[in-house]
Design a protein around this motif. Structure first.
Motif, short mmCIF file in Angstrom:
data_model
loop_
_atom_site.label_atom_id
_atom_site.label_comp_id
_atom_site.label_asym_id
_atom_site.label_seq_id
_atom_site.Cartn_x
_atom_site.Cartn_y
_atom_site.Cartn_z
N GLN A 13 -2.47 9.64 -4.38
CA GLN A 13 -2.31 9.17 -3.00
C GLN A 13 -1.97 7.69 -3.01
N SER A 31 -10.85 0.21 -3.37
CA SER A 31 -9.75 -0.71 -3.63
C SER A 31 -10.16 -1.88 -4.52
N ASP A 74 -4.45 8.08 -8.11
CA ASP A 74 -4.92 9.47 -8.10
C ASP A 74 -4.16 10.35 -7.11
N GLU A 93 -1.99 6.12 2.34
CA GLU A 93 -2.39 7.48 2.73
C GLU A 93 -3.91 7.65 2.76
N ILE A 94 -4.62 6.72 2.18
CA ILE A 94 -6.08 6.80 2.10
C ILE A 94 -6.68 6.18 3.36
N LYS A 108 -12.36 5.08 3.13
CA LYS A 108 -12.32 5.39 1.69
C LYS A 108 -11.68 4.25 0.91
N LYS A 109 -10.59 3.69 1.44
CA LYS A 109 -9.92 2.57 0.77
C LYS A 109 -10.90 1.41 0.61
N GLU A 159 0.34 4.03 -5.78
CA GLU A 159 -0.37 5.30 -5.81
C GLU A 159 -1.55 5.26 -6.77
N LEU A 202 -2.21 3.96 -1.33
CA LEU A 202 -3.27 3.29 -0.56
C LEU A 202 -3.01 3.42 0.93
N ASP A 259 0.80 -1.23 0.00
CA ASP A 259 0.00 0.00 0.00
C ASP A 259 0.83 1.28 0.00
#
Length: 184
Positions: A152, A166, A150, A156-157, A161-162, A148, A154, A144
């Motif tokens: 970010q 995902s 978009d 950092e998400i 949201k992930k 990256e 994974l 992760d």
């Protein structure tokens, strides 16, 4: 109607992602079971064999998953051998392999396999992204921090949201839609 779902995995992070994805619509129970893993280039086939083994041992409706991490410049390596490669060379090794490489496109593909007394169904999801040059982010697990999407990684998400965007989420969404139609 209350619905329960068992996920069989030795990876507690995967179980947490599945529980977050269903967000209370299903009660998710995690069972850690050591499952022999078929060697194949096809994550669908690996997931199918893993769920068959788990169902034969637990005798209850359940899901398993298997994920491939494929890097274009490395001819799809590590593919379905992602877990072994992570243990062997880690993100540092992947970044060394990618040193100086301009094509940094990669993707995760997850196969979710469901088994019950009526048989086995397999669902897949893919997310495209790119390998960055240095790890970023404190969340997530596995690759992760170097993958990256978009702008970010994974890692950092936030998990919520992930769990919606995902590769695992895409496969789980396909499973959920089928499950709701077939389990009422």
């Amino acid at each position: 109607m209350s619905r329960n779902l068992t996920i069989v995995t030795s990876n507690a992070n995967k179980a947490q992602e599945v529980a977050a994805f269903f967000g209370g619509t299903l009660t998710v129970r995690h069972v850690a079971l050591d499952i022999p893993e078929l060697r194949s280039d096809d994550v669908r086939e690996i997931a199918r064999e893993k769920v068959r083994y788990a169902y034969d041992h637990l005798k209850e409706p359940l899901i398993v998953d298997d994920t491939a991490f494929s890097i274009d410049a490395l001819n799809g390596f590590p593919g379905p051998y992602a877990a072994y490669v992570l243990i062997s060379i880690g993100n540092t090794g992947i970044l060394k392999l990618m040193d100086g490489v301009t094509d940094r496109n990669a993707r995760f593909t997850t196969a979710i396999a469901f088994a019950d007394e009526t048989g086995i169904e397999v669902f897949t999801g893919t997310i495209d992204g790119r390998i960055i040059t240095a790890p970023r982010g404190a969340g997530g697990f596995g690759y992760d921090s170097i993958f990256e999407v978009d702008g970010q990684t994974l890692a950092e998400i936030p998990l919520e949201k992930k769990s919606a965007i995902s590769h695992r989420a895409c496969a789980l969404a396909a499973f959920r839609d089928w499950f709701i139609q077939h389990q009422v």
